[in-house]
Structures are given as structure tokens and as C-alpha cells.
Design an enzyme around this catalytic site. Structure first.
Site, short mmCIF file in Angstrom:
data_model
loop_
_atom_site.label_atom_id
_atom_site.label_comp_id
_atom_site.label_asym_id
_atom_site.label_seq_id
_atom_site.Cartn_x
_atom_site.Cartn_y
_atom_site.Cartn_z
N GLU A 177 -0.85 -0.86 -6.34
CA GLU A 177 -0.59 -0.09 -5.12
C GLU A 177 -1.74 -0.17 -4.13
O GLU A 177 -2.69 0.60 -4.20
CB GLU A 177 -0.32 1.39 -5.48
CG GLU A 177 -0.01 2.23 -4.25
CD GLU A 177 0.24 3.72 -4.54
OE1 GLU A 177 0.17 4.12 -5.71
OE2 GLU A 177 0.50 4.45 -3.59
N LYS A 222 3.55 -1.84 -5.31
CA LYS A 222 3.89 -0.58 -4.62
C LYS A 222 3.18 -0.55 -3.27
O LYS A 222 2.04 -0.08 -3.16
CB LYS A 222 3.48 0.62 -5.48
CG LYS A 222 3.74 1.98 -4.81
CD LYS A 222 3.71 3.12 -5.82
CE LYS A 222 3.78 4.46 -5.12
NZ LYS A 222 4.05 5.57 -6.05
P1 13P Z 1 4.00 9.41 -1.74
O1 13P Z 1 5.40 8.87 -1.89
O2 13P Z 1 3.95 10.90 -1.56
O3 13P Z 1 3.18 8.64 -0.75
O4 13P Z 1 3.31 9.22 -3.15
C1 13P Z 1 3.50 8.05 -3.84
C2 13P Z 1 2.30 7.75 -4.63
O5 13P Z 1 2.36 7.58 -5.82
C3 13P Z 1 1.03 7.61 -3.91
O6 13P Z 1 0.07 7.08 -4.75
#
Ligand code: 13P
Length: 341
Positions: A177, A222
């Protein structure tokens, strides 16, 4: 279930399903509970998450896996059943946040580096025993006229790659991510600037994953969507969808089985509409789904409001958002379905 990384990754992005990010750290969940005036304690955090995980139909039909926090993966429901067992009973794969948060990056004012690599091999082995089959690590990229710097992008990408290879060694699918912030400071950047920065970040991340020998078939990306800053939002749904698909097609190899977006501060309905538009209008080499925290939970948190008599209302609100996002994951969401509910 088969334990091959490739099969776990495919199950995480199964048709019409996505991930529930319920891995708020103690500091973040306190901020969420502050909005409903609820004290954050081990029991209140348990009650809230148990409410979500016991939303049986939504969990079974819409949620492939849940990202947990260290406390939650060890926690029992009120009746003593491990929360991990509740998830498995509903067909969801347990996952775990393993990063230790974004900290100021030395020599790079206004930028951060995500910590948590030291000792990660041992922690992953323990999480595997506790039932986790995927993990999450979030690198945070600031965006402004002058940020990010190349140094910060590079160092965050390297950390993501080292994390991902340790996960795969442990039999755990890494969610990689790299989040280019939508709601950071000043939050006034254009959608074109978001495209340019995200393009650089994703290219850098995949170069580092390659150098670290990460198996692309056994990971999930992600990313943020391509969207203008929170304080300058004006791009249309179609523009967000088109530019997001464009940047992903030019940077993400088709060997990656799935891409699960973060919501990043978009409203619930925006996050759903954007995902649906991408799936409806485009021919894609990977699955595109959700891994939302706020956009799946905000309505449920407010309907629950910290009160046991509101559990059914909280579950209804969660089930609705889960269903809307499930439809979006196959391009079948329509705005009037929101009104009908
Ligand atoms: P949000 O969808 O609230 O951005 O959170 C997702 C997430 O895991 C952020 O690390």
C-alpha cells in the site's frame, strides 16, 4: 482452503468481494470513537468490531478478508469465541497490519517513512500461527507543489519491498500500500498532479518489488485513486475512473491478481461510484475491488453510536455499504440503489 500464496491472493479479490480494513491503530480508532463521544477501551473496540464481524450476510457475500490490528487478532468476542474464528466462520480470510506507522523521515521535512521492519520475520511467523494469511503495510507519500521528494519515494518503496518479500517467505500474501495522500496538507493539488506523483510512486514500487524478488502473482496492490486534493475536489466520477485505470494500466504488471483501493477520505458514495465506474467502463487485466476503512465503516459507526441497543442498526448500515461496494466491484452499482435503501 489451499495455502498457496497465489490462491489466497485470488480469493482476496474474488468476484464481487473486497476487503474490510478494520486495522485502525489504537490512536486512529480513538479518533473515530471521539466522533461519537465514546471512550476507546479494549472492550469498546471489541464490541464495535464484533458487531461488524457478526454481520453475517454482509461478511459472507461481500467481504473476502478483514485487515486486523495486533490487539484484534488476539481478542475474543464477548462470548469467548476468538474474533478470528468469527471471520473464518463467515468465509473471510484474516489479515494483519504489520507496519508500525509512518514516522518523520530524517532529513526530509514534511515526509515520512514507515517503520516496522526490525523483527518482522518473527512477528509474521507468530501472526501466521494466529491465523493471518495476508498482511498490510502502508507507505505514506505527501503531495504538494514541491513534494514528494525522490528520496522519500525511494525509501518508502524499498521498505514496502522488504516487507513484501518477508511476508511471502512466511506464507502470507502482502498487501502493498503506497498511499499518495488525498487529505494531507495543503490538499489543494490537482488531479493531474496526483496522476504524475502516483505514476512515479507505482513505477518505483514495482522496480523495488522486482529487485526484492517478490512474486507478483502472490501479492495485492492497495493504491490511492487518481483524484484531486480534499480541499480542491472537482473532478467528475468519469475522470477519476479514467485516469485511475490509465495510471494502473501503465504501471501495474498483469501478473498481479488484484488491486484493492483505499478510500483515503473520499465520501462513502464517492468511493463506491469511482470503483463501479472503473469496472463498468474498462476492460482490465486484474481484479479491481475495495479495501476500504472509513468508506465501509463510517455509516455503521454512526448508526451504532456506541450503544448495545443499536447493534442491529449498525449492522444494517454496514451491510448496505458492503453491498454497494460489492456491486461496484463488478461495475453494477447505481446511484438510485442508495436512495432505495
Ligand atoms: P481508508 O479506506 O479509510 O483510507 O483506510 C484504508 C486503509 O487501510 C488505510 O491504510
Amino acid at each position: 482452503m489451499s495455502e498457496r500464496l497465489e490462491d489466497i491472493a485470488i480469493a482476496m479479490v474474488a468476484n464481487g468481494k473486497g476487503l474490510l480494513a478494520a486495522d485502525e491503530s489504537s490512536g486512529t480508532i480513538k479518533k473515530r470513537f471521539d466522533t461519537i463521544g465514546l471512550e476507546s477501551t479494549a472492550d469498546s473496540r471489541r464490541d464495535y468490531r464484533e458487531m461488524l464481524f457478526r454481520s453475517d450476510d454482509a461478511m459472507k457475500n461481500c467481504i473476502s478478508g478483514v485487515i486486523l490490528y495486533d490487539e484484534t487478532i488476539r481478542q475474543n468476542a464477548k462470548d469467548g469465541t476468538p474474533l478470528v474464528q468469527l471471520l473464518k466462520a463467515n468465509g473471510s480470510i484474516p489479515g494483519i497490519k504489520v507496519d508500525a506507522g509512518a514516522k518523520d523521515l530524517a532529513a526530509f521535512p514534511g515526509e515520512t517513512i514507515t517503520e516496522g521492519l526490525d523483527g518482522l520475520r518473527d512477528r509474521l511467523a507468530e501472526y501466521y500461527k494466529l491465523g493471518a494469511r495476508f498482511a498490510k503495510w502502508r507507505g505514506v507519500i505527501s503531495i504538494s507543489d514541491t513534494l514528494p521528494t525522490w528520496g522519500a519515494v525511494k525509501q518508502n518503496a524499498q521498505a514496502l519491498a522488504r516487507y513484501a518479500s518477508l511476508c511471502q517467505e512466511a506464507g502470507i500474501v502482502p498487501i502493498v500500500e503506497p498511499e499518495v495522500l488525498m487529505d494531507g496538507k495543503p490538499g489543494t493539488h490537482s488531479i493531474e498532479r496526483c496522476y504524475e506523483v502516483t505514476d512515479l510512486v507505482l513505477r518505483t514500487v514495482f522496480a523495488e518489488l522486482y529487485d526484492a524478488r517478490v512474486v507478483l502473482e502472490g501479492m495485492i496492490l492497495k493504491p490511492n485513486m487518481i483524484i484531486d486534493g480534499k480541499n480542491a475536489r472537482k473532478a467528475s466520477v468519469e475522470q477519476v475512473a479514467e485516469m485511475t485505470v490509465r495510471v494502473l494500466k501503465s504501471t501495474v504488471p498483469s501478473a498481479v491478481p488484484g488491486i484493492a483501493f483505499l478510500s483515503g477520505g473520499q465520501s462513502d458514495e464517492e468511493a463506491t461510484a469511482h470503483l463501479s465506474a472503473m469496472n463498468a467502463a474498462h476492460d482490465l487485466p486484474w481484479k479491481l475491488t475495495f479495501s476500504y476503512g472509513r468508506a465501509l465503516q463510517a455509516a455503521a459507526l454512526s448508526a451504532w453510536n456506541g450503544k448495545s441497543e443499536n447493534v442491529a442498526a449498525g449492522q444494517r448500515a454496514f451491510a448496505h455499504r458492503a453491498k454497494m461496494n460489492s456491486l461496484a466491484a463488478t461495475g453494477g452499482w447505481k446511484k438510485d440503489l442508495e436512495k432505495a435503501a
